[in-house]
Design a protein around this motif. Structure first.
Motif: not given
Length: 363
Positions: A47, A50, A70, A73
């Protein structure tokens, strides 16, 4: 329409005071989250900066291929990256409380009570040696000072709410005695037993048949209305979140490449990767006259992310912007319309022309 070049206001890390209040209506606020892992092969940037906001009672869909960041996160929000090799920075604000700087005990107390997660594979997430009921009872008693009888009543009630037949009898069954759909329902019951205000569902319908998928999504939506929870649904399938999500965040190579309301992302997508995801999604509301077109190539290595726009090796429009900029300069998120941002070097006029002439007619 004129090209808009406003940098996304949510991208830079905010000050503590601004993030705490930020958008005061946001229950979950993530700012410039970075989660990197030291490995023997190099630094994995799972990540890489974000940011997003989620209000109470709303649903955010996080979409992208496997390896886009995804699940990492979501595990970061839950405070489940405990390895010494994990490097975590940025800010995660949950109802005004910052989590990255909080101690492990505080995060553990919030986990299960104020925030909960439905994991991708319930068979591996549930303990095989304990009955379903015993596991839900334990999850409830950790955060509530009640006796076993009260906890058992609560667990049976939750099993009933998620649609498991004869909950009092199934209470004593073990995970292997449940079907895949029933195990997922049991996971949802365990996640919701403490009425969490934030629910994260990581690929909640993977490996389930289409009918059960619809039932699970309807269940999450109904329970969200009942409990008023903020919900994050993580998936690689845009079709899963088509009706349930209020807002969408599209991830690629550890970064957000498009974010906006579900209506904006579905009907006015601004990034070629989003176009590719939409083009690879089957439609049941119209006759399919052409074959689905997959996104060419494979997701990049998060150890050696391509220079410039990470999507450029797979993008059919990489040569539209001049001066080879897609290969040399990483695009920042820029505002398209209110609440809708995208990270693409093409001008808005160029994207609109391609969308109208080439993409939209095929969808």
């Amino acid at each position: 329409m004129s090209d808009v070049h406003k940098k996304d206001p949510a991208e830079p890390a905010s000050t503590a005071a601004a993030a705490a209040s930020g958008d005061e209506r946001s229950f979950l606020s993530v700012r410039d989250l970075r989660i990197h892992f030291d490995t023997d092969d190099g630094l994995v940037k799972s990540v890489d900066g974000v940011s997003f906001d989620l209000k109470a009672g709303q649903t955010l869909g996080i979409v992208g291929e496997s390896g886009s960041g995804k699940s990492v996160t979501s595990l970061g929000v839950m405070g489940l990256h405990t390895s010494d090799r994990a490097r975590i920075s940025g800010e995660i604000w949950l109802d005004g409380e910052e989590l990255i700087g909080a101690g492990p005990e505080r995060v553990r107390k919030l986990r299960g009570q104020k925030m909960a997660m439905i994991f991708q594979d319930p068979l591996s997430a549930l303990h095989p040696y304990y009955s379903i009921g015993a596991q839900i009872v334990e999850a409830y008693r950790v955060h509530n000072h009640v006796d076993k009888k009260t906890a058992r009543t609560r667990a049976i009630d939750m099993l009933d709410r998620v649609g498991i037949p004869e909950p009092a009898q199934r209470f004593n069954d073990y995970p292997h005695q449940f079907s895949g759909g029933m195990r997922q329902r049991a996971m949802i019951a365990m996640a919701l037993v403490n009425n969490p205000e934030l629910l994260i569902a990581d690929e909640p319908t993977t490996a389930l048949d289409v009918t059960v998928q619809a039932q699970i999504l309807d269940l999450i939506r109904d329970l969200q209305k009942e409990f008023g929870s903020a919900v994050v649904i993580i998936t690689h399938d845009l079709g899963v979140v088509a009706e349930i999500a209020d807002n969408l965040l599209v991830m690629y190579a550890g970064r957000c490449i498009e974010r906006g309301s579900a209506e904006q992302v579905f009907y006015q997508p601004q990034h070629p990767y989003t176009w590719g995801l939409l083009g690879s999604m089957p439609r049941i509301d119209r006759e399919q006259t052409e074959r689905l077109v997959p996104v060419k190539g494979s997701p990049p290595s998060l150890i050696n992310v391509p220079s410039g726009c990470a999507f450029h090796p797979r993008c059919p429009y990489a040569d539209v912007p001049k001066d080879n900029i897609t290969r040399t300069e990483r695009p920042e998120l820029r505002q398209i319309t209110d609440g809708h941002v995208s990270a693409c070097h093409m001008t808005q006029a160029q994207r609109e022309k391609i969308w109208i002439e080439e993409i939209a007619p095929k969808l």
